[in-house]
Design a protein around this motif. Structure first.
Motif, PDB file in Angstrom:
ATOM      1  N   SER A 104      41.724  34.778  43.648  1.00 59.79           N
ATOM      2  CA  SER A 104      43.079  34.245  43.808  1.00 59.79           C
ATOM      3  C   SER A 104      44.113  35.114  43.101  1.00 59.79           C
ATOM      4  CB  SER A 104      43.146  32.805  43.272  1.00 59.79           C
ATOM      5  OG  SER A 104      42.946  32.773  41.863  1.00 59.79           O
ATOM      6  N   TRP A 105      43.700  35.852  42.077  1.00 59.62           N
ATOM      7  CA  TRP A 105      44.621  36.729  41.351  1.00 59.62           C
ATOM      8  C   TRP A 105      44.780  38.095  42.015  1.00 59.62           C
ATOM      9  CZ3 TRP A 105      42.452  36.028  35.674  1.00 59.62           C
ATOM     10  CH2 TRP A 105      42.833  34.768  35.199  1.00 59.62           C
ATOM     11  N   PHE A 106      43.684  38.697  42.438  1.00 58.53           N
ATOM     12  CA  PHE A 106      43.693  40.104  42.839  1.00 58.53           C
ATOM     13  C   PHE A 106      43.287  40.331  44.290  1.00 58.53           C
ATOM     14  CE2 PHE A 106      42.726  40.121  38.209  1.00 58.53           C
ATOM     15  CZ  PHE A 106      43.882  40.758  37.770  1.00 58.53           C
ATOM     16  N   GLY A 107      43.255  39.262  45.088  1.00 60.56           N
ATOM     17  CA  GLY A 107      42.891  39.401  46.490  1.00 60.56           C
ATOM     18  C   GLY A 107      41.455  38.976  46.748  1.00 60.56           C
ATOM     19  N   ASP A 108      41.252  38.348  47.895  1.00 64.36           N
ATOM     20  CA  ASP A 108      39.950  37.784  48.241  1.00 64.36           C
ATOM     21  C   ASP A 108      39.176  38.788  49.111  1.00 64.36           C
ATOM     22  OD1 ASP A 108      37.785  36.291  48.926  1.00 64.36           O
ATOM     23  OD2 ASP A 108      38.885  34.737  50.005  1.00 64.36           O
ATOM     24  N   PRO A 109      38.062  39.310  48.627  1.00 65.45           N
ATOM     25  CA  PRO A 109      37.309  40.307  49.402  1.00 65.45           C
ATOM     26  C   PRO A 109      36.242  39.698  50.309  1.00 65.45           C
ATOM     27  CG  PRO A 109      36.350  40.133  47.227  1.00 65.45           C
ATOM     28  CD  PRO A 109      37.494  39.124  47.272  1.00 65.45           C
ATOM     29  N   TRP A 133      40.825  47.631  42.189  1.00 62.34           N
ATOM     30  CA  TRP A 133      40.177  48.202  41.010  1.00 62.34           C
ATOM     31  C   TRP A 133      40.129  47.190  39.877  1.00 62.34           C
ATOM     32  CZ3 TRP A 133      42.269  49.548  36.121  1.00 62.34           C
ATOM     33  CH2 TRP A 133      41.436  50.337  35.316  1.00 62.34           C
ATOM     34  N   LEU A 134      41.247  46.482  39.654  1.00 62.27           N
ATOM     35  CA  LEU A 134      41.260  45.435  38.628  1.00 62.27           C
ATOM     36  C   LEU A 134      40.267  44.333  38.971  1.00 62.27           C
ATOM     37  CD1 LEU A 134      45.126  45.195  38.046  1.00 62.27           C
ATOM     38  CD2 LEU A 134      43.428  46.116  36.454  1.00 62.27           C
ATOM     39  N   ARG A 135      40.215  43.980  40.257  1.00 65.67           N
ATOM     40  CA  ARG A 135      39.265  42.948  40.678  1.00 65.67           C
ATOM     41  C   ARG A 135      37.831  43.402  40.409  1.00 65.67           C
ATOM     42  NH1 ARG A 135      40.404  42.355  46.174  1.00 65.67           N
ATOM     43  NH2 ARG A 135      38.841  43.941  46.636  1.00 65.67           N
ATOM     44  N   PRO A 187      37.139  51.631  44.305  1.00 62.60           N
ATOM     45  CA  PRO A 187      38.549  51.501  44.689  1.00 62.60           C
ATOM     46  C   PRO A 187      39.431  52.465  43.906  1.00 62.60           C
ATOM     47  CG  PRO A 187      37.893  49.695  43.253  1.00 62.60           C
ATOM     48  CD  PRO A 187      36.639  50.466  43.556  1.00 62.60           C
ATOM     49  N   ARG A 188      40.637  52.655  44.398  1.00 60.50           N
ATOM     50  CA  ARG A 188      41.596  53.554  43.752  1.00 60.50           C
ATOM     51  C   ARG A 188      41.953  53.019  42.367  1.00 60.50           C
ATOM     52  NH1 ARG A 188      47.015  53.222  43.961  1.00 60.50           N
ATOM     53  NH2 ARG A 188      46.867  51.688  45.660  1.00 60.50           N
ATOM     54  N   PRO A 189      41.896  53.848  41.329  1.00 59.09           N
ATOM     55  CA  PRO A 189      42.202  53.382  39.975  1.00 59.09           C
ATOM     56  C   PRO A 189      43.573  52.716  39.881  1.00 59.09           C
ATOM     57  CG  PRO A 189      41.242  55.570  39.908  1.00 59.09           C
ATOM     58  CD  PRO A 189      41.504  55.265  41.358  1.00 59.09           C
ATOM     59  N   LEU A 190      43.624  51.666  39.071  1.00 57.31           N
ATOM     60  CA  LEU A 190      44.827  50.887  38.764  1.00 57.31           C
ATOM     61  C   LEU A 190      45.326  50.050  39.947  1.00 57.31           C
ATOM     62  CD1 LEU A 190      46.816  53.446  36.567  1.00 57.31           C
ATOM     63  CD2 LEU A 190      45.170  51.715  35.862  1.00 57.31           C
ATOM     64  N   SER A 191      44.609  50.041  41.069  1.00 55.55           N
ATOM     65  CA  SER A 191      44.971  49.170  42.187  1.00 55.55           C
ATOM     66  C   SER A 191      44.492  47.749  41.913  1.00 55.55           C
ATOM     67  CB  SER A 191      44.351  49.689  43.477  1.00 55.55           C
ATOM     68  OG  SER A 191      42.924  49.605  43.394  1.00 55.55           O
TER      69      SER A 191
END
Length: 500
Positions: free
Chosen positions: A51-56, A190-192, A183-187
């Motif tokens: 919910s914070w960083f996108g649902d994969p 990436w945080l997820r 994933p691309r760093p700092l995206s």
């Protein structure tokens, strides 16, 4: 037929009834799911992270489906069964805590289901995170004596380890998915990835041993994926996977639209109910549209939509273009009971209080929670309401006649009104609303480990559907944990659905 909760308090499981024999089915040692344990909370974090960083889950689901297709699963994801025009099947939701409430359902489930052709698990097969090694005590052992196949759709808890355990059990022991590129760093992705919980490398080592508990050929079923359709007799049963956050990816949405075409009567099984707690949740599909929009389309001929996730039973007969679609919540298969006494006076989708059904009854739910809080807070004399008091104060707050005539005097006092208000009875705000105590998911997280949770009545349930070319007869059976309801499971609700 034995009394139900609508007939007597004893039929609801109250009183000094003999406890059931279900404990003989349980392992010698049961590890209860404790939501007070920081470790449990930490491994269950993926829903919050999504919910914070996108649902994969949509992308992961697509990869699982592609892997199954490459292995030879049918492209349309339809299981074509050789069932007669008259047959029966079971539906049970939110089962897998592996403790007393789950096992208390088993004796009635086996008795009522002994002549059924198959069963469907609707959401949250395994708690807390769908681990493969939990299937032994939370799936294979409790249902080892059910002699027919079991199909399933995953719930959000089954997705907390990227659905790996579910796919191994229900989809022909598929291998794990290959790792995705970093994933691309700092995206956001990436945080997820930094926070994402993944299964243990050695998870599933005990799975082969557990499978032997349901090892007969009559018990076997292989699903084409986490979502599927079953053509059985005159009906098509469609199971959809709503993932972590209760939505459908675009690929699954397109499949659902295609499989919904045609005049064959259809029943939807979903992990997220479309009507629940007096509200309409149509379930969004990525790219546009909703699941309920597909269900309501008269060209698709849906007669019912059954959803898990909420741990009780509810039914809403919704009028759509001159026909009735039965929207059902069936999540009372074993996990901790979600309150029904917080459901407001029903007025949704042209469904009125007179048409609405739920189990447990609101008064029983209020009495159940009052006793839990009384024990947990060591304030039994203040909090504890009898079932008669619960019934009476619910009738007053909602302005409805008592569903069950109390067996004795039940005067509504200032204390009963205050307790009812603190526990959110009727969902109606008042002066004490700011002090309302949690009785839904927050309560589950805080207090489900309490020993009071494991004392009957449990108010669990499951469905039996009897199909003919003309009708589907849907019945909700209760499981209280008491011996009387094990021997003769009471029918808490029943409806006959025309297929014409």
């Amino acid at each position: 037929m034995s009394d139900s909760s609508r007939d007597t308090a004893e039929g609801a499981g109250w009183g000094t009834a003999e406890h059931g024999a279900y404990k003989r089915l349980m392992p010698h040692k049961v590890e209860k799911v404790s939501w007070l344990n920081p470790k449990t909370l930490w491994v269950s974090r993926n829903g919050v992270v999504a919910s914070w960083f996108g649902d994969p889950t949509g992308r992961t689901r697509t990869r699982w489906v592609a892997q199954r297709a490459a292995a030879g699963a049918p492209a349309d994801k339809v299981v074509r069964r050789d069932d007669p025009d008259r047959f029966s099947f079971l539906v049970i939701g939110d089962t897998g805590e592996g403790d007393d409430p789950q096992y208390a359902v088993v004796p009635g489930f086996l008795k009522i289901g002994q002549d059924t052709r198959f069963a469907v698990l609707a959401s949250d097969v395994i708690y807390p995170v769908g681990g493969a090694d939990d299937y032994g005590t939370k799936f294979f052992r409790p249902y080892q004596d059910y002699r027919a196949p079991i199909y399933a759709i995953p719930g959000n808890h089954d997705w907390y380890e990227d659905l790996g355990g579910f796919m191994r059990v229900f989809c022909d022991d598929v291998p794990a998915l290959a790792p995705e590129p970093a994933p691309r760093p700092l995206s956001r992705a990436w945080l997820r990835s930094l926070l994402w919980h993944r299964p243990r490398e050695n998870d599933g080592q005990r799975l082969d041993e557990a499978r032997a508990l349901r090892g007969s050929s009559a018990q076997q079923a292989v699903q084409p994926g986490p979502y599927w359709a079953i053509d059985s007799g005159p009906v098509r049963i469609i199971g959809i996977d709503t993932g972590l956050l209760g939505t459908l990816d675009a690929e699954q949405g397109a499949w659902l639209r295609e499989l919904s075409q045609g005049p064959r009567p259809k029943i939807l099984i979903t992990g997220s109910p479309l009507y629940v707690d007096g509200e309409h949740h149509p379930c969004a599909i990525d790219g546009g549209g909703t699941v309920d929009g597909i269900v309501r389309d008269p060209a698709h001929h849906y007669v019912a939509a059954i959803g898990g996730d909420i741990h009780n039973y509810q039914r809403y007969p919704v009028q759509v273009d001159g026909r009735t679609i039965q929207y059902v919540v069936s999540g009372g298969g074993g996990a901790f009971m979600h309150a029904t006494h917080t459901i407001p006076h029903i007025s949704v989708g042209k469904v009125t209080e007179k048409d609405f059904r739920c189990y447990p009854l609101r008064g029983d739910s209020l009495a159940f929670y009052s006793r839990l809080y009384g024990r947990r807070l060591h304030l039994r004399r203040f909090f504890t309401l009898t079932e008669a008091e619960g019934t009476a104060v619910i009738a007053e707050r909602l302005g409805i006649p008592p569903t069950r005539t109390p067996g004795g005097p039940a005067r509504v006092t200032r204390r009963t009104r205050l307790v009812a208000s603190l526990l959110g009875a009727g969902g109606r705000p008042d002066r004490t609303s700011r002090f309302r105590l949690p009785v839904r998911k927050i309560y589950t997280q805080l207090f489900s480990p309490s020993s009071a949770t494991y004392s009957p009545p449990f108010f669990k349930c499951f469905l039996r559907l009897d199909v003919t070319p003309e009708t589907v007869r849907l019945r909700c059976y209760a499981a209280t944990g008491n011996r009387a309801q094990e021997i003769d499971p009471p029918v808490e609700d029943e409806v006959t659905i025309p297929l014409a």
